[in-house]
Design a protein around this motif. Structure first.
Motif, PDB file in Angstrom:
ATOM      1  N   GLY A 300      27.120  52.713  39.762  1.00 42.83           N
ATOM      2  CA  GLY A 300      27.343  52.439  38.174  1.00 42.83           C
ATOM      3  C   GLY A 300      28.233  51.195  37.987  1.00 42.83           C
ATOM      4  N   PHE A 301      29.265  50.961  39.006  1.00 40.28           N
ATOM      5  CA  PHE A 301      29.779  49.765  38.861  1.00 40.28           C
ATOM      6  C   PHE A 301      29.369  48.655  39.819  1.00 40.28           C
ATOM      7  CE2 PHE A 301      32.750  53.234  37.863  1.00 40.28           C
ATOM      8  CZ  PHE A 301      33.223  53.113  36.714  1.00 40.28           C
ATOM      9  N   SER A 302      29.648  47.381  39.173  1.00 39.49           N
ATOM     10  CA  SER A 302      29.377  46.112  39.811  1.00 39.49           C
ATOM     11  C   SER A 302      30.623  45.151  39.887  1.00 39.49           C
ATOM     12  CB  SER A 302      28.187  45.408  39.296  1.00 39.49           C
ATOM     13  OG  SER A 302      28.569  45.192  37.805  1.00 39.49           O
ATOM     14  N   CYS A 303      30.574  44.054  40.661  1.00 38.98           N
ATOM     15  CA  CYS A 303      31.335  42.876  40.543  1.00 38.98           C
ATOM     16  C   CYS A 303      31.610  42.631  39.154  1.00 38.98           C
ATOM     17  CB  CYS A 303      30.898  41.681  41.287  1.00 38.98           C
ATOM     18  SG  CYS A 303      31.752  40.412  41.561  1.00 38.98           S
ATOM     19  N   GLY A 304      33.104  42.739  38.937  1.00 39.24           N
ATOM     20  CA  GLY A 304      33.663  42.123  37.779  1.00 39.24           C
ATOM     21  C   GLY A 304      33.943  43.412  36.838  1.00 39.24           C
ATOM     22  N   SER A 305      33.367  44.559  37.319  1.00 36.39           N
ATOM     23  CA  SER A 305      33.568  45.761  36.436  1.00 36.39           C
ATOM     24  C   SER A 305      34.895  46.306  36.135  1.00 36.39           C
ATOM     25  CB  SER A 305      32.638  46.974  36.789  1.00 36.39           C
ATOM     26  OG  SER A 305      31.121  46.668  36.778  1.00 36.39           O
ATOM     27  N   VAL A 306      35.273  46.676  35.134  1.00 36.54           N
ATOM     28  CA  VAL A 306      36.648  47.450  34.923  1.00 36.54           C
ATOM     29  C   VAL A 306      36.519  48.572  34.106  1.00 36.54           C
ATOM     30  CG1 VAL A 306      38.068  45.367  34.906  1.00 36.54           C
ATOM     31  CG2 VAL A 306      37.155  46.142  32.738  1.00 36.54           C
ATOM     32  N   ASP A 307      37.434  49.719  34.184  1.00 34.65           N
ATOM     33  CA  ASP A 307      37.233  50.971  33.524  1.00 34.65           C
ATOM     34  C   ASP A 307      37.783  50.564  32.073  1.00 34.65           C
ATOM     35  OD1 ASP A 307      39.988  51.222  33.559  1.00 34.65           O
ATOM     36  OD2 ASP A 307      39.720  52.850  35.047  1.00 34.65           O
ATOM     37  N   GLU A 308      37.796  52.051  31.161  1.00 35.26           N
ATOM     38  CA  GLU A 308      38.331  51.742  30.027  1.00 35.26           C
ATOM     39  C   GLU A 308      39.788  51.569  29.868  1.00 35.26           C
ATOM     40  OE1 GLU A 308      38.559  56.025  31.301  1.00 35.26           O
ATOM     41  OE2 GLU A 308      37.013  54.365  31.380  1.00 35.26           O
ATOM     42  N   HIS A 309      40.516  51.386  30.713  1.00 38.40           N
ATOM     43  CA  HIS A 309      41.814  50.998  30.890  1.00 38.40           C
ATOM     44  C   HIS A 309      42.236  49.681  31.488  1.00 38.40           C
ATOM     45  CE1 HIS A 309      42.636  55.242  29.889  1.00 38.40           C
ATOM     46  NE2 HIS A 309      42.017  55.598  31.072  1.00 38.40           N
ATOM     47  N   GLY A 310      41.115  48.934  31.899  1.00 36.75           N
ATOM     48  CA  GLY A 310      41.353  47.722  32.359  1.00 36.75           C
ATOM     49  C   GLY A 310      41.247  47.545  33.686  1.00 36.75           C
ATOM     50  N   VAL A 311      41.194  48.898  34.377  1.00 39.91           N
ATOM     51  CA  VAL A 311      41.342  48.933  35.928  1.00 39.91           C
ATOM     52  C   VAL A 311      40.107  48.179  36.641  1.00 39.91           C
ATOM     53  CG1 VAL A 311      42.019  50.352  37.785  1.00 39.91           C
ATOM     54  CG2 VAL A 311      43.091  50.858  35.864  1.00 39.91           C
ATOM     55  N   LYS A 312      40.280  47.414  37.453  1.00 41.29           N
ATOM     56  CA  LYS A 312      39.146  46.914  38.246  1.00 41.29           C
ATOM     57  C   LYS A 312      38.271  47.917  39.030  1.00 41.29           C
ATOM     58  CE  LYS A 312      41.153  44.912  42.308  1.00 41.29           C
ATOM     59  NZ  LYS A 312      41.089  43.610  43.367  1.00 41.29           N
ATOM     60  N   LYS A 313      37.223  48.054  38.999  1.00 40.49           N
ATOM     61  CA  LYS A 313      36.327  48.991  39.598  1.00 40.49           C
ATOM     62  C   LYS A 313      35.245  48.268  40.820  1.00 40.49           C
ATOM     63  CE  LYS A 313      36.698  52.852  38.819  1.00 40.49           C
ATOM     64  NZ  LYS A 313      37.633  53.689  39.219  1.00 40.49           N
ATOM     65  N   TYR A 314      35.859  47.089  41.246  1.00 33.93           N
ATOM     66  CA  TYR A 314      35.271  46.511  42.317  1.00 33.93           C
ATOM     67  C   TYR A 314      36.151  46.187  43.581  1.00 33.93           C
ATOM     68  CZ  TYR A 314      37.475  42.514  40.102  1.00 33.93           C
ATOM     69  OH  TYR A 314      38.096  41.536  39.560  1.00 33.93           O
ATOM     70  N   THR A 315      35.632  45.834  44.623  1.00 33.31           N
ATOM     71  CA  THR A 315      36.368  45.125  45.747  1.00 33.31           C
ATOM     72  C   THR A 315      35.771  43.805  46.004  1.00 33.31           C
ATOM     73  OG1 THR A 315      34.785  46.036  47.239  1.00 33.31           O
ATOM     74  CG2 THR A 315      36.656  47.472  46.811  1.00 33.31           C
ATOM     75  N   LEU A 316      36.776  43.072  46.425  1.00 33.23           N
ATOM     76  CA  LEU A 316      36.815  41.723  46.586  1.00 33.23           C
ATOM     77  C   LEU A 316      37.174  41.187  48.025  1.00 33.23           C
ATOM     78  CD1 LEU A 316      36.047  38.794  45.241  1.00 33.23           C
ATOM     79  CD2 LEU A 316      38.246  38.749  44.528  1.00 33.23           C
ATOM     80  N   CYS A 317      36.389  40.318  48.685  1.00 33.33           N
ATOM     81  CA  CYS A 317      36.716  40.065  50.020  1.00 33.33           C
ATOM     82  C   CYS A 317      37.789  39.005  50.031  1.00 33.33           C
ATOM     83  CB  CYS A 317      35.464  39.380  50.633  1.00 33.33           C
ATOM     84  SG  CYS A 317      34.975  37.846  50.023  1.00 33.33           S
ATOM     85  N   SER A 318      38.431  38.672  50.910  1.00 32.68           N
ATOM     86  CA  SER A 318      39.598  37.772  51.095  1.00 32.68           C
ATOM     87  C   SER A 318      39.248  36.254  50.921  1.00 32.68           C
ATOM     88  CB  SER A 318      40.435  38.167  52.172  1.00 32.68           C
ATOM     89  OG  SER A 318      39.812  37.889  53.220  1.00 32.68           O
ATOM     90  N   ASN A 319      37.891  36.061  51.349  1.00 35.81           N
ATOM     91  CA  ASN A 319      37.681  34.628  51.331  1.00 35.81           C
ATOM     92  C   ASN A 319      36.233  34.604  51.294  1.00 35.81           C
ATOM     93  OD1 ASN A 319      37.434  32.023  52.008  1.00 35.81           O
ATOM     94  ND2 ASN A 319      37.491  32.010  54.385  1.00 35.81           N
ATOM     95  N   PRO A 320      35.817  33.989  49.994  1.00 38.51           N
ATOM     96  CA  PRO A 320      34.268  33.998  49.916  1.00 38.51           C
ATOM     97  C   PRO A 320      33.463  32.767  50.515  1.00 38.51           C
ATOM     98  CG  PRO A 320      35.603  33.982  47.631  1.00 38.51           C
ATOM     99  CD  PRO A 320      36.752  33.679  48.840  1.00 38.51           C
ATOM    100  N   LYS A 321      34.359  32.162  51.167  1.00 35.33           N
ATOM    101  CA  LYS A 321      33.615  31.136  51.990  1.00 35.33           C
ATOM    102  C   LYS A 321      33.053  31.709  53.195  1.00 35.33           C
ATOM    103  CE  LYS A 321      35.958  26.755  50.763  1.00 35.33           C
ATOM    104  NZ  LYS A 321      36.714  25.481  51.070  1.00 35.33           N
TER     105      LYS A 321
END
Length: 352
Positions: A300-321
């Protein structure tokens, strides 16, 4: 200067700064020897080509962390940086065309063409409320009717047509299975053929249409295999689409007695990158090409998602390259650079 004019000038300055980075030719591109020198690029299709048409309130492409590599903030691209359009424009030696939605604010950039692509769309209506390809071509025709471009001016133009599979995702969502898929694939390619012929009839000299990438290798499909292997059934259906597309393009060239239509071989280009791992020639760039950089933490969550409190609901790798895929569908800028650099893709571009 009155307040209204000042605000308008500031708004235009913001837009120019937002798109100014698109003016440079992407790294690794070159200007090839063309029979004619292209001066305009017109883009139709979906999120693989969209550079900012989708509405900000609806699209993840306008949310952090999209755009963190280029231009450094969310700017409407479905990636951390540049996308297919940027690399094709770079190869042609022209500036990336502005999104259609900014045509009035950035009218001075119209001389390089226009990007009509909207993320999530398809040949037919899909699951998003954005213009399908037929409507996108209507927008193009309206600009011609308004004399923004002339038939003479279009003789030095190229069209990029991106089809990344949204029609098929919508079909599955509506029908719940792949039953009847072959017939639907035929209808998609048939309508796509009509669209290509129409763009050519409006005066565009060269038209490049993307083959379908291996959909079964997108992270949304490889997740069930712990991002270790592709879904072979999906790729079989992709092959049918691509075979029909090649036949259609060959027929269009025969009908027009030309070489106006070409297929950009995304399928083989993607596989070339993936096979580096399968051949045990693991690139330090993509240790696991099927593992995305940015994903939702739960269903139900995807890249860029945040909850109703603005807390991010995604994980991001350390280096997109270090990753080929940015999210569950779209390549990173580094991924697109790798695709662009493959022999399959370069050989396709040489036909322009």
């Amino acid at each position: 200067m009155d307040t209204q004019n000042l605000l308008f000038s500031l708004f235009c300055f913001f837009l120019l700064s937002l798109f100014s980075g698109q003016q440079q030719i992407v790294e690794g591109s070159r200007v090839s020897p063309f029979a004619f020198r292209p001066q305009k690029l017109f883009v139709f299709g979906d999120s693989y080509a969209d550079t900012g048409n989708n509405r900000k309130a609806l699209a993840s492409s306008w949310k952090f962390p999209y755009g963190i590599t280029f231009p450094g903030k969310p700017a409407g691209r479905f990636s951390d940086g540049r996308v297919l359009t940027d690399y094709v424009a770079g190869y042609l030696g022209i500036k990336t065309p502005i999104p259609y939605r900014w045509r009035k604010e950035l009218a001075g950039r119209l001389k390089y063409g226009v990007n009509f692509a909207y993320g999530g769309t398809g040949v037919f209506d899909t699951l998003v409320q954005e213009p399908n390809m037929t409507t996108q071509i209507d927008f193009f025709q309206q600009l011609l009717n308004d004399s923004v471009y002339t038939k003479r001016g279009l003789k030095t133009s190229v069209a990029l047509v991106s089809v990344a599979g949204n029609d098929y995702s919508a079909y599955i969502a509506r029908n719940g299975s792949a039953a009847g898929f072959p017939a639907f694939i035929g209808s998609v390619v048939s309508q796509l053929t009509v669209n290509l012929k129409r763009i050519h009839g409006l005066g565009v000299r060269k038209i490049a249409v993307s083959a379908l990438q291996p959909l079964g290798c997108l992270p949304q499909s490889t997740a069930q295999f712990s991002f270790e292997q592709c879904n072979a059934t999906e790729n079989t259906l992709v092959n049918l689409h691509n075979q029909l597309l090649v036949q259609a393009v060959n027929n269009l060239n025969k009908q027009t007695n030309s070489t106006s239509f070409i297929v950009l071989d995304l399928y083989d280009a993607f596989w070339t990158v993936f096979n580096q791992k399968e051949a045990h020639q693991v690139s330090p760039t993509f240790e696991n090409p099927f593992q995305p950089c940015c994903v939702g933490v739960t269903a139900g969550f995807s890249c860029g998602s945040v909850d109703e409190h603005g807390v991010k609901k995604y994980t991001l790798c350390s280096n997109p390259k270090s990753t080929f895929f940015w999210d569950t569908v779209h390549p990173t800028q580094e991924g697109w650079q790798a695709v662009y650099s493959t022999p399959a893709f370069q050989n396709s571009l040489k036909q322009l």
